[in-house]
Motif scaffolding. Structure first.
Motif, short mmCIF file in Angstrom:
data_model
loop_
_atom_site.label_atom_id
_atom_site.label_comp_id
_atom_site.label_asym_id
_atom_site.label_seq_id
_atom_site.Cartn_x
_atom_site.Cartn_y
_atom_site.Cartn_z
N THR A 50 16.71 50.17 -15.26
CA THR A 50 17.35 50.35 -16.56
C THR A 50 18.84 50.59 -16.36
OG1 THR A 50 15.33 51.41 -17.40
CG2 THR A 50 17.35 51.72 -18.67
N ILE A 99 12.70 52.88 -14.40
CA ILE A 99 12.79 52.76 -15.85
C ILE A 99 13.07 54.13 -16.46
CG2 ILE A 99 11.50 52.15 -17.94
CD1 ILE A 99 9.86 50.22 -16.08
N ARG A 116 13.85 56.33 -20.16
CA ARG A 116 13.80 56.37 -21.62
C ARG A 116 14.04 57.81 -22.08
NH1 ARG A 116 8.65 53.48 -20.63
NH2 ARG A 116 9.06 51.25 -20.81
N SER A 158 15.99 53.20 -24.39
CA SER A 158 15.92 53.03 -22.93
C SER A 158 17.36 53.01 -22.43
CB SER A 158 15.19 51.73 -22.59
OG SER A 158 15.01 51.61 -21.20
#
Length: 545
Positions: A149, A207, A209, A237
């Motif tokens: 991300t 990742i 978030r 995100s």
């Protein structure tokens, strides 16, 4: 033993929500400890080799480290700080044409190999009852790749005190502006996922978030009446830079009734407005039932999209394979096969994707090693496609998966989950104020509220957070007790105007439930402010008799 439980988050007098918590408690400083890439590859190879030797025709292995930090506050107090870590390995195989799955929290090659052999044994047992072999759409192996991300500030490196101080400042602002009670929470998630398969892929993903929901509740002590106003910031995100407020990311709502946000979020400002508006809602005019033209802000419309477009176009629901959490789907294959089923008006275009920057669905690859992509679901109002995984693609004549496979933990088997599903912006230049100017009798709705939808995802009712009467092209007074009723096809065919891309932004569901046993995922839905003509509005405060 890993803890998989629920954290009860208070929401003032408006109730509470249960938030899933996975893993074991750890110290905040341990969140930054990495797992070596070479170690993950060695575990993956142990699983792949063991499964193949045991007779699997296909194997994928997911090595996961799932980190959570949840901070909950009420008024001027920090109520809870939770840091958890969940680490383990899940192995899925095909043997004899059937699936098998096993998982282990032991990060030792021998334990991982044993789990792979157990998965093969389960698959062979399942094959005795399977009537048709699993058909996987082909995926070309990508070798060793990584994806992360895009973040500028890692939430794990930000001191907990700084985060708690921000939430308390938000609560203080809301209380000073008129709220009787305030809550502010911060949910932060980091999923470190390593996927490998016999197709030849070794995919490492990182990742991130986060979400900062707030809620203001105002109480009239004389009558006991209370009203609440939730936050208008979207879950994203992104990194912690989401809270580095930029003036250009603030959006003026139609008529200037409130401030909205995109790309960064001023949680203190929103809390101040929430306290003020919760107090104002106590004296707002109760809506007169009837037909109205609805002007729906993206902060509201995302939930209607989620429930009435996202879920009914999940292919497993369409096929009847999945019925948990509000049933199957009215959008059946026979309707799609006609190539002319009018899901909505000609201006309605829904696109599915897992590529939009900042969206909750943003990934590099799904949990079957399929690269993230974008595709049409509704084109010019017509149902043209669904959401499919590798083993579903052939059912709808697709040559490859849509990349919709996801598991919420290493210990959960992956299955079809919703990507971002978004309404495309209008092509003609139009602002929300210009849209309102064309409405004689209408209601402007901002923010999500309670809802209900039937077991076919067809008939529904949605509330909201803020409601404003529109009369002769102008926003007038606030309203209360508003909910609209329709069915999915009637509603989207009533879509008469969509603002252009300058107004497009996303809302989202941070804890979207599906499956049995239940799993949660995160997904965003974008739109511009959109108008729907002649929608039935009811008064939720009315009593019969």
């Amino acid at each position: 033993m890993e803890r998989r439980s629920f954290l009860k988050i208070g929401a003032g007098t408006a109730g509470a929500m249960l938030v899933p918590v996975f893993g074991n408690a750890i110290a905040a400083e341990d969140l930054l400890n990495p797992m070596a890439l070479s170690f993950k590859k060695s575990l993956a190879d142990a699983a792949l080799n063991a499964a193949t030797q045991a007779g699997a025709s296909y194997c994928d292995v997911r090595i996961g480290r799932y980190l959570n930090q949840f901070i909950t506050t009420r008024d001027l107090n920090v109520e809870n700080i939770t840091n958890t870590e969940s680490t383990g390995v899940g192995v899925r195989v095909i043997a004899g044409g059937a699936y098998g799955f096993a998982a282990t929290n032991s990060m030792h090659p021998d334990a991982v190999a044993a789990a792979a052999r157990q998965a093969v044994a389960i698959a062979k047992a399942n094959a005795k009852l399977q009537t048709e072999p699993v058909q996987l759409a082909p995926v070309k192996g990508v070798g060793e790749v990584s994806w992360a991300t895009p973040i500028k500030k890692d939430w794990r490196a930000v001191p907990v005190k700084e985060k708690a101080d921000m939430l308390i400042a938000a609560n203080k602002a809301g209380l000073e502006a008129g709220a009787s009670f305030m809550t502010a929470n911060l949910f932060q998630i980091n999923q470190q996922k390593y996927f490998a398969s016999t197709d030849g892929s070794y995919i490492d993903q990182d990742i991130h978030r986060l979400w900062a929901p707030i809620n203001a509740t105002a109480v009239d002590k004389a009558t006991g009446k209370f009203r609440s106003r939730g936050g208008l910031g979207a879950p994203v995100s992104m990194g912690y830079e989401y809270f580095d407020v930029r003036a250009q990311d603030k959006v003026r709502a139609a008529g200037g009734v409130t401030t909205l946000y995109t790309k960064s979020y001023d949680v203190v400002e929103d809390a101040r407005l929430a306290g003020k508006q919760a107090r104002e809602k106590l004296s707002a005019k109760s809506v007169e039932p009837g037909k109205y033209d609805l002007v729906l802000a993206p902060e509201h419309l995302f939930l209607t999209i989620h429930e009435a477009v996202g879920h009914p176009t999940e292919l497993d629901r369409v096929l009847g394979y999945e019925a948990n959490y509000a049933g199957t789907s009215f959008a059946t294959l026979d309707k799609w096969q006609t190539k002319k089923f009018k899901f909505g008006s000609e201006r309605v275009n829904f696109v599915a994707d897992r590529t939009t920057p900042g969206s909750l669905g943003l990934i590099g690859y799904d949990d079957e090693g399929v690269r993230a992509k974008q595709w049409d679901i509704i084109k010019d109002g017509v149902l043209v496609n669904y959401q499919a995984t590798r083993d579903q693609a052939h059912i709808i004549g697709e040559k490859e998966s849509h990349g919709c496979s996801y598991a919420d933990s290493w210990s959960s088997v992956q299955f079809q989950r919703m990507p971002n599903v978004s309404l495309a912006a209008g092509k003609a230049r139009m602002t929300p104020d210009e849209m309102v100017a064309d409405v004689k009798k209408g209601i402007y709705i901002v923010g999500r509220g309670s809802y209900s939808i039937d077991q076919q995802r067809y008939n529904f009712q949605f509330g909201g957070t803020l409601f404003y009467e529109i009369r002769n092209g102008k926003i007038t007074n606030p309203l209360e007790d508003v909910a609209y009723q329709s069915n999915t096809q009637e509603f989207w065919n009533a879509c008469s105007a969509i603002c252009d891309e300058r107004d497009w932004r996303m809302g989202g569901s941070f804890f979207d439930g599906k499956g049995q046993p239940s799993q949660v995922s995160a997904v965003s839905h974008g739109s511009s402010t959109t108008r729907f003509n002649g929608i039935n509005v009811i008064n939720t405060a009315r009593k019969i008799g």
